[in-house]
Write a protein that holds these residues in place. Sequence first.
Motif, PDB file in Angstrom:
ATOM      1  N   CYS A 101       0.860  -1.188   0.000  1.00 23.18           N
ATOM      2  CA  CYS A 101       0.000   0.000   0.000  1.00 23.18           C
ATOM      3  C   CYS A 101       0.890   1.229   0.000  1.00 23.18           C
ATOM      4  N   VAL A 102       0.755   2.062  -1.014  1.00 19.72           N
ATOM      5  CA  VAL A 102       1.521   3.303  -1.064  1.00 19.72           C
ATOM      6  C   VAL A 102       0.618   4.450  -0.618  1.00 19.72           C
ATOM      7  N   LEU A 103       1.153   5.277   0.255  1.00 20.45           N
ATOM      8  CA  LEU A 103       0.475   6.475   0.762  1.00 20.45           C
ATOM      9  C   LEU A 103       1.273   7.673   0.286  1.00 20.45           C
ATOM     10  N   PHE A 104       0.599   8.705  -0.207  1.00 23.61           N
ATOM     11  CA  PHE A 104       1.335   9.889  -0.654  1.00 23.61           C
ATOM     12  C   PHE A 104       0.507  11.159  -0.471  1.00 23.61           C
ATOM     13  N   ASP A 105       1.219  12.262  -0.374  1.00 21.15           N
ATOM     14  CA  ASP A 105       0.638  13.582  -0.190  1.00 21.15           C
ATOM     15  C   ASP A 105       0.119  14.065  -1.542  1.00 21.15           C
ATOM     16  N   ASN A 106      -1.189  14.085  -1.705  1.00 23.36           N
ATOM     17  CA  ASN A 106      -1.803  14.437  -2.977  1.00 23.36           C
ATOM     18  C   ASN A 106      -1.736  15.928  -3.275  1.00 23.36           C
ATOM     19  N   ARG A 107      -1.297  16.735  -2.328  1.00 25.58           N
ATOM     20  CA  ARG A 107      -1.112  18.161  -2.580  1.00 25.58           C
ATOM     21  C   ARG A 107       0.287  18.450  -3.101  1.00 25.58           C
ATOM     22  N   ARG A 108       1.129  17.438  -3.085  1.00 22.01           N
ATOM     23  CA  ARG A 108       2.539  17.637  -3.431  1.00 22.01           C
ATOM     24  C   ARG A 108       3.035  16.647  -4.473  1.00 22.01           C
ATOM     25  N   LEU A 109       2.775  15.368  -4.277  1.00 19.89           N
ATOM     26  CA  LEU A 109       3.284  14.343  -5.173  1.00 19.89           C
ATOM     27  C   LEU A 109       2.331  14.084  -6.336  1.00 19.89           C
ATOM     28  N   LEU A 110       2.914  13.898  -7.509  1.00 20.33           N
ATOM     29  CA  LEU A 110       2.157  13.453  -8.662  1.00 20.33           C
ATOM     30  C   LEU A 110       2.386  11.962  -8.813  1.00 20.33           C
ATOM     31  N   HIS A 111       1.349  11.243  -9.194  1.00 20.66           N
ATOM     32  CA  HIS A 111       1.498   9.809  -9.396  1.00 20.66           C
ATOM     33  C   HIS A 111       1.115   9.461 -10.826  1.00 20.66           C
ATOM     34  N   ALA A 112       1.734   8.396 -11.317  1.00 19.40           N
ATOM     35  CA  ALA A 112       1.522   7.969 -12.688  1.00 19.40           C
ATOM     36  C   ALA A 112       1.670   6.458 -12.749  1.00 19.40           C
ATOM     37  N   ARG A 113       1.445   5.913 -13.916  1.00 18.19           N
ATOM     38  CA  ARG A 113       1.711   4.490 -14.126  1.00 18.19           C
ATOM     39  C   ARG A 113       2.044   4.273 -15.595  1.00 18.19           C
ATOM     40  N   THR A 114       2.805   3.238 -15.846  1.00 15.87           N
ATOM     41  CA  THR A 114       3.035   2.821 -17.221  1.00 15.87           C
ATOM     42  C   THR A 114       1.821   2.019 -17.685  1.00 15.87           C
ATOM     43  N   GLY A 115       1.618   1.951 -18.975  1.00 14.63           N
ATOM     44  CA  GLY A 115       0.504   1.187 -19.501  1.00 14.63           C
ATOM     45  C   GLY A 115       0.689  -0.301 -19.256  1.00 14.63           C
ATOM     46  N   TYR A 116      -0.402  -1.043 -19.286  1.00 13.50           N
ATOM     47  CA  TYR A 116      -0.291  -2.492 -19.100  1.00 13.50           C
ATOM     48  C   TYR A 116      -1.195  -3.208 -20.088  1.00 13.50           C
ATOM     49  N   SER A 117      -0.813  -4.446 -20.389  1.00 10.90           N
ATOM     50  CA  SER A 117      -1.478  -5.206 -21.444  1.00 10.90           C
ATOM     51  C   SER A 117      -2.676  -5.962 -20.899  1.00 10.90           C
ATOM     52  N   GLY A 118      -3.420  -6.598 -21.826  1.00  8.27           N
ATOM     53  CA  GLY A 118      -4.599  -7.346 -21.419  1.00  8.27           C
ATOM     54  C   GLY A 118      -4.279  -8.685 -20.785  1.00  8.27           C
ATOM     55  N   SER A 119      -3.032  -9.175 -20.935  1.00  7.05           N
ATOM     56  CA  SER A 119      -2.684 -10.440 -20.297  1.00  7.05           C
ATOM     57  C   SER A 119      -2.391 -10.201 -18.826  1.00  7.05           C
ATOM     58  N   GLY A 120      -2.774 -11.170 -17.998  1.00 10.46           N
ATOM     59  CA  GLY A 120      -2.610 -10.960 -16.564  1.00 10.46           C
ATOM     60  C   GLY A 120      -3.649  -9.965 -16.071  1.00 10.46           C
ATOM     61  N   SER A 121      -3.480  -9.458 -14.868  1.00 10.97           N
ATOM     62  CA  SER A 121      -4.442  -8.499 -14.320  1.00 10.97           C
ATOM     63  C   SER A 121      -3.741  -7.526 -13.382  1.00 10.97           C
ATOM     64  N   ARG A 122      -4.328  -6.365 -13.241  1.00  5.42           N
ATOM     65  CA  ARG A 122      -3.824  -5.339 -12.308  1.00  5.42           C
ATOM     66  C   ARG A 122      -5.034  -4.789 -11.570  1.00  5.42           C
ATOM     67  N   TRP A 123      -5.038  -4.973 -10.253  1.00 10.15           N
ATOM     68  CA  TRP A 123      -6.179  -4.546  -9.432  1.00 10.15           C
ATOM     69  C   TRP A 123      -5.648  -3.840  -8.198  1.00 10.15           C
ATOM     70  N   LEU A 124      -5.927  -2.557  -8.133  1.00 11.78           N
ATOM     71  CA  LEU A 124      -5.608  -1.759  -6.960  1.00 11.78           C
ATOM     72  C   LEU A 124      -6.910  -1.196  -6.403  1.00 11.78           C
ATOM     73  N   GLN A 125      -6.938  -0.940  -5.120  1.00  8.98           N
ATOM     74  CA  GLN A 125      -8.024  -0.182  -4.507  1.00  8.98           C
ATOM     75  C   GLN A 125      -7.432   1.092  -3.925  1.00  8.98           C
ATOM     76  N   GLY A 126      -8.166   2.177  -4.082  1.00 10.65           N
ATOM     77  CA  GLY A 126      -7.679   3.462  -3.596  1.00 10.65           C
ATOM     78  C   GLY A 126      -8.684   4.149  -2.703  1.00 10.65           C
ATOM     79  N   CYS A 127      -8.197   5.055  -1.884  1.00 12.15           N
ATOM     80  CA  CYS A 127      -9.074   5.896  -1.067  1.00 12.15           C
ATOM     81  C   CYS A 127      -8.331   7.166  -0.724  1.00 12.15           C
ATOM     82  N   TYR A 128      -9.046   8.099  -0.126  1.00  5.00           N
ATOM     83  CA  TYR A 128      -8.474   9.377   0.283  1.00  5.00           C
ATOM     84  C   TYR A 128      -8.567   9.527   1.797  1.00  5.00           C
ATOM     85  N   ALA A 129      -7.647  10.303   2.328  1.00  5.44           N
ATOM     86  CA  ALA A 129      -7.652  10.629   3.758  1.00  5.44           C
ATOM     87  C   ALA A 129      -7.080  12.036   3.897  1.00  5.44           C
ATOM     88  N   ASP A 130      -6.899  12.487   5.123  1.00  6.10           N
ATOM     89  CA  ASP A 130      -6.448  13.866   5.347  1.00  6.10           C
ATOM     90  C   ASP A 130      -5.151  13.916   6.136  1.00  6.10           C
TER      91      ASP A 130
END
Length: 381
Positions: A332-361
């Motif tokens: 689980c990665v936690l980051f300051d959304n007022r400061r850090l930018l997040h990104a991801r590389t693209g991914y293919s249809g083989s296999g799977s990628r499943w993340l869950q996200g939420c916000y806090a203060d």
Amino acid sequence: MVDKVEVGAEGRFLTVGFADGSEARFHAVWLRDNALDPATRDPGNGQRLITLGDIPAETRIASASGAGGVVTVRFAPEDKEVAFPAEWLARHVYDRAQGRAPGWCEEGVTVWDGSTGQAYRAPLSDLQGRGAVLADWLGAARATGCALSTDGPVESGALLEVVKLFGYVRETNYGTWFEVRTEVNPTNLAFTGLGLQGHTDNPYRDPVPSLQLLYCLENSAEGGESILVDGFNVAQKLRDEMPEGFDLLSRYCARFEYAGSAGVCLRTRLPMIELTPDGALRTVRFNNRSSAPIVDVPFEDMETYYAAYRRFGELVDDPANQITFKMVPGDCVLFDNRRLLHARTGYSGSGSRWLQGCYADMDGLLSTWAALQGSQKEAAE
């Protein structure tokens, strides 16, 4: 310890000399307003029991002395005596040069790039012990803007266990948490296999969620690496390269909006680079997907504004400013959304990628961190 206590002209201020050779002045009204005695502040919660209107406008220092690491001040016309620990005064010095160039960072913030940045890692079970490991983890999140918990349970909703370490979920129109995986007819491009440019989430909200968490449940797809960028580092690089452009991005408002689902229409008008009134970096808002037409920049400044906007994006995309890592289930990665930018590389249809996200203060994180530090200090004493 103090080696000098001197009352200034007409008792308007006090000069304190500290053992390290430094000196600082404190105004009489400031000292009286910040008195630590139980008649001024509640001994249990530290809150003030009086208002500024209860303090005489003509407050002056009648006398002062220092002994044993304590400065004792007698105020007129109240004839009230208050003791100030020298260590407390040293931590609250305001008698210093204030002329810093815009774009500086507050004390305790560590700016990083791709060569110096990394997310502080700790197993979730160690963090749940709520001891020094959690204090260090929260402190790292405060300093660098990010931290990573590992070895958590691989089950839906497990990210809430991470939030419980320091605070509460901030629920939005996306729910208590949201799924980050490929969807048919998605309401947001985050729910596709496309690569995403570095961005901050929800710039169309005011206030913007200050913390974001992403919890990995599956990541067997080809690609899909996570990327973090320190927006404060990018902003300072832009300032050094294009001072006028930095000024425009921090002086004029951009516009952001989101209306991707029924009953939702979110809009804001705020700068891409937000500074405090004294010029400290406060918030970065950068999200090309959610940008609305910019109409608050004068005609004569618009081309330069867009040149700065373009250069900011180039710096965000530069691998030299990024850290890249592959999350595994239970991370689980936690980051300051007022400061850090997040990104991801693209991914293919083989296999799977499943993340869950939420916000806090961030206030919950900082509160828990400070409380843990206080507990550790008491234990050491």
